[in-house]
Motif scaffolding. Structure first.
Motif, PDB file in Angstrom:
ATOM      1  N   MET A 152       0.862  -0.892   0.215  1.00  0.00           N
ATOM      2  CA  MET A 152       0.142   0.116   0.022  1.00  0.00           C
ATOM      3  C   MET A 152       0.735   1.558   0.208  1.00  0.00           C
ATOM      4  SD  MET A 152      -2.390   1.152   3.036  1.00  0.00           S
ATOM      5  CE  MET A 152      -3.533  -0.453   2.830  1.00  0.00           C
ATOM      6  N   LYS A 153       0.416   2.297  -0.388  1.00  0.00           N
ATOM      7  CA  LYS A 153       1.273   3.515  -0.645  1.00  0.00           C
ATOM      8  C   LYS A 153       0.454   4.461  -0.655  1.00  0.00           C
ATOM      9  CE  LYS A 153       4.500   2.025  -4.097  1.00  0.00           C
ATOM     10  NZ  LYS A 153       5.305   1.525  -5.664  1.00  0.00           N
ATOM     11  N   LYS A 154       0.643   5.156  -0.175  1.00  0.00           N
ATOM     12  CA  LYS A 154       0.028   6.936   0.541  1.00  0.00           C
ATOM     13  C   LYS A 154       1.222   7.806  -0.118  1.00  0.00           C
ATOM     14  CE  LYS A 154      -3.469   6.088   3.314  1.00  0.00           C
ATOM     15  NZ  LYS A 154      -4.382   6.487   4.679  1.00  0.00           N
ATOM     16  N   THR A 155       0.434   9.304  -0.203  1.00  0.00           N
ATOM     17  CA  THR A 155       1.357  10.467  -0.748  1.00  0.00           C
ATOM     18  C   THR A 155       1.046  11.371   0.749  1.00  0.00           C
ATOM     19  OG1 THR A 155       1.467   9.933  -3.041  1.00  0.00           O
ATOM     20  CG2 THR A 155       2.241  12.249  -1.825  1.00  0.00           C
ATOM     21  N   ILE A 156       1.782  11.663   0.987  1.00  0.00           N
ATOM     22  CA  ILE A 156       1.502  13.023   2.286  1.00  0.00           C
ATOM     23  C   ILE A 156       2.191  14.127   1.711  1.00  0.00           C
ATOM     24  CG2 ILE A 156       2.101  13.482   4.224  1.00  0.00           C
ATOM     25  CD1 ILE A 156       2.712  11.071   5.240  1.00  0.00           C
ATOM     26  N   PHE A 157       1.309  15.156   1.805  1.00  0.00           N
ATOM     27  CA  PHE A 157       1.433  16.630   1.036  1.00  0.00           C
ATOM     28  C   PHE A 157       1.871  17.483   1.786  1.00  0.00           C
ATOM     29  CE2 PHE A 157      -0.832  14.474  -2.131  1.00  0.00           C
ATOM     30  CZ  PHE A 157      -0.009  14.773  -3.463  1.00  0.00           C
ATOM     31  N   ILE A 158       3.034  18.529   2.580  1.00  0.00           N
ATOM     32  CA  ILE A 158       4.018  18.671   3.433  1.00  0.00           C
ATOM     33  C   ILE A 158       4.266  20.199   3.714  1.00  0.00           C
ATOM     34  CG2 ILE A 158       5.884  18.007   5.370  1.00  0.00           C
ATOM     35  CD1 ILE A 158       5.974  15.907   4.606  1.00  0.00           C
TER      36      ILE A 158
ATOM     37  N   THR B 212       3.056  -1.745   5.543  1.00  0.00           N
ATOM     38  CA  THR B 212       2.584  -2.972   5.056  1.00  0.00           C
ATOM     39  C   THR B 212       0.984  -3.181   5.232  1.00  0.00           C
ATOM     40  OG1 THR B 212       3.454  -2.868   7.305  1.00  0.00           O
ATOM     41  CG2 THR B 212       5.274  -3.349   6.152  1.00  0.00           C
ATOM     42  N   GLU B 213       0.450  -1.722   6.251  1.00  0.00           N
ATOM     43  CA  GLU B 213      -0.708  -2.174   6.687  1.00  0.00           C
ATOM     44  C   GLU B 213      -1.034  -0.846   6.669  1.00  0.00           C
ATOM     45  OE1 GLU B 213      -1.221  -3.082  11.234  1.00  0.00           O
ATOM     46  OE2 GLU B 213       0.114  -4.564  10.410  1.00  0.00           O
ATOM     47  N   ALA B 214      -2.811  -0.900   6.716  1.00  0.00           N
ATOM     48  CA  ALA B 214      -3.286   0.124   7.145  1.00  0.00           C
ATOM     49  C   ALA B 214      -2.588   1.817   7.740  1.00  0.00           C
ATOM     50  CB  ALA B 214      -4.764   0.391   6.702  1.00  0.00           C
ATOM     51  N   VAL B 215      -2.673   2.976   8.522  1.00  0.00           N
ATOM     52  CA  VAL B 215      -2.132   3.116   8.923  1.00  0.00           C
ATOM     53  C   VAL B 215      -3.417   4.405   9.082  1.00  0.00           C
ATOM     54  CG1 VAL B 215       0.173   4.650  10.092  1.00  0.00           C
ATOM     55  CG2 VAL B 215      -0.033   2.591   8.947  1.00  0.00           C
ATOM     56  N   ALA B 216      -4.012   5.373  10.335  1.00  0.00           N
ATOM     57  CA  ALA B 216      -4.813   6.118   9.965  1.00  0.00           C
ATOM     58  C   ALA B 216      -4.119   7.110  10.061  1.00  0.00           C
ATOM     59  CB  ALA B 216      -5.316   6.112  11.597  1.00  0.00           C
ATOM     60  N   ASP B 217      -5.200   7.948   8.888  1.00  0.00           N
ATOM     61  CA  ASP B 217      -4.473   9.532   7.701  1.00  0.00           C
ATOM     62  C   ASP B 217      -3.525  10.296   9.255  1.00  0.00           C
ATOM     63  OD1 ASP B 217      -4.320   8.236   5.540  1.00  0.00           O
ATOM     64  OD2 ASP B 217      -5.815   9.683   5.486  1.00  0.00           O
TER      65      ASP B 217
ATOM     66  N   GLY C  60       6.123  17.622  14.649  1.00  0.00           N
ATOM     67  CA  GLY C  60       5.926  17.989  16.279  1.00  0.00           C
ATOM     68  C   GLY C  60       5.290  19.742  16.322  1.00  0.00           C
ATOM     69  N   GLY C  61       5.063  19.693  15.020  1.00  0.00           N
ATOM     70  CA  GLY C  61       4.666  21.212  14.861  1.00  0.00           C
ATOM     71  C   GLY C  61       5.406  21.845  13.708  1.00  0.00           C
ATOM     72  N   LYS C  62       6.854  21.215  13.699  1.00  0.00           N
ATOM     73  CA  LYS C  62       8.028  21.775  12.803  1.00  0.00           C
ATOM     74  C   LYS C  62       7.084  21.734  11.178  1.00  0.00           C
ATOM     75  CE  LYS C  62      11.959  20.828  15.075  1.00  0.00           C
ATOM     76  NZ  LYS C  62      11.019  20.634  16.712  1.00  0.00           N
ATOM     77  N   TYR C  63       6.385  21.087   9.960  1.00  0.00           N
ATOM     78  CA  TYR C  63       5.414  21.220   8.975  1.00  0.00           C
ATOM     79  C   TYR C  63       4.240  20.974   9.135  1.00  0.00           C
ATOM     80  CZ  TYR C  63      10.848  20.007   9.142  1.00  0.00           C
ATOM     81  OH  TYR C  63      11.560  19.460   9.517  1.00  0.00           O
ATOM     82  N   THR C  64       3.776  21.815   8.235  1.00  0.00           N
ATOM     83  CA  THR C  64       2.084  21.350   8.133  1.00  0.00           C
ATOM     84  C   THR C  64       2.164  20.524   6.727  1.00  0.00           C
ATOM     85  OG1 THR C  64       1.845  23.438   8.811  1.00  0.00           O
ATOM     86  CG2 THR C  64      -0.040  22.646   7.426  1.00  0.00           C
ATOM     87  N   VAL C  65       0.696  19.405   7.149  1.00  0.00           N
ATOM     88  CA  VAL C  65       0.324  18.660   6.509  1.00  0.00           C
ATOM     89  C   VAL C  65      -0.962  19.041   5.675  1.00  0.00           C
ATOM     90  CG1 VAL C  65      -0.120  16.054   6.238  1.00  0.00           C
ATOM     91  CG2 VAL C  65       1.792  16.416   7.814  1.00  0.00           C
ATOM     92  N   THR C  66      -0.789  19.508   4.660  1.00  0.00           N
ATOM     93  CA  THR C  66      -1.930  19.670   3.720  1.00  0.00           C
ATOM     94  C   THR C  66      -2.817  18.462   2.894  1.00  0.00           C
ATOM     95  OG1 THR C  66      -0.708  19.669   1.886  1.00  0.00           O
ATOM     96  CG2 THR C  66      -0.235  21.845   3.483  1.00  0.00           C
ATOM     97  N   GLY C  67      -2.389  17.361   3.128  1.00  0.00           N
ATOM     98  CA  GLY C  67      -3.278  16.474   2.668  1.00  0.00           C
ATOM     99  C   GLY C  67      -3.267  15.372   2.830  1.00  0.00           C
ATOM    100  N   ILE C  68      -3.463  14.045   2.428  1.00  0.00           N
ATOM    101  CA  ILE C  68      -2.703  12.473   2.440  1.00  0.00           C
ATOM    102  C   ILE C  68      -4.112  12.145   1.081  1.00  0.00           C
ATOM    103  CG2 ILE C  68      -2.663  10.286   3.980  1.00  0.00           C
ATOM    104  CD1 ILE C  68      -2.364  12.257   6.103  1.00  0.00           C
ATOM    105  N   GLU C  69      -3.300  11.307   0.088  1.00  0.00           N
ATOM    106  CA  GLU C  69      -3.870  10.442  -0.440  1.00  0.00           C
ATOM    107  C   GLU C  69      -3.383   9.029  -0.863  1.00  0.00           C
ATOM    108  OE1 GLU C  69      -2.897  12.196  -4.836  1.00  0.00           O
ATOM    109  OE2 GLU C  69      -4.710  13.964  -4.203  1.00  0.00           O
TER     110      GLU C  69
END
Length: 70
Positions: free
Chosen positions: A1-7, A46-51, A61-70
């Motif tokens: 499984m793959k996900k893209t995190i926008f940071i 390897t398995e699902a992880v909650a967004d 710890g708040g250093k970066y901002t996640v704007t979305g996950i696909e």
């Protein structure tokens, strides 16, 4: 499984490494390719992880901002 995190907020290679190491510390993450230039982290799981967990981890710890996950 793959996900893209926008940071937002990564400005150097140290930022990329911080996010990569944080994500790869999650037991479900086998690989994380992080790019400050594209503002993304491509994560292999390897398995699902909650967004919410991915968001909290990638924000370091708040250093970066996640704007979305696909």
């Amino acid at each position: 499984m793959k996900k893209t995190i926008f940071i937002e907020g990564m400005g150097c290679s140290r930022c990329e490494n911080r996010v990569k190491n944080a994500l790869e510390a999650l037991p479900q993450v086998t690989d994380a390719k992080v790019s400050k230039d594209t503002g993304t982290a491509l994560v292999e799981l390897t398995e699902a992880v909650a967004d919410t967990i991915l968001t909290e981890t990638a924000s370091c710890g708040g250093k970066y901002t996640v704007t979305g996950i696909e």
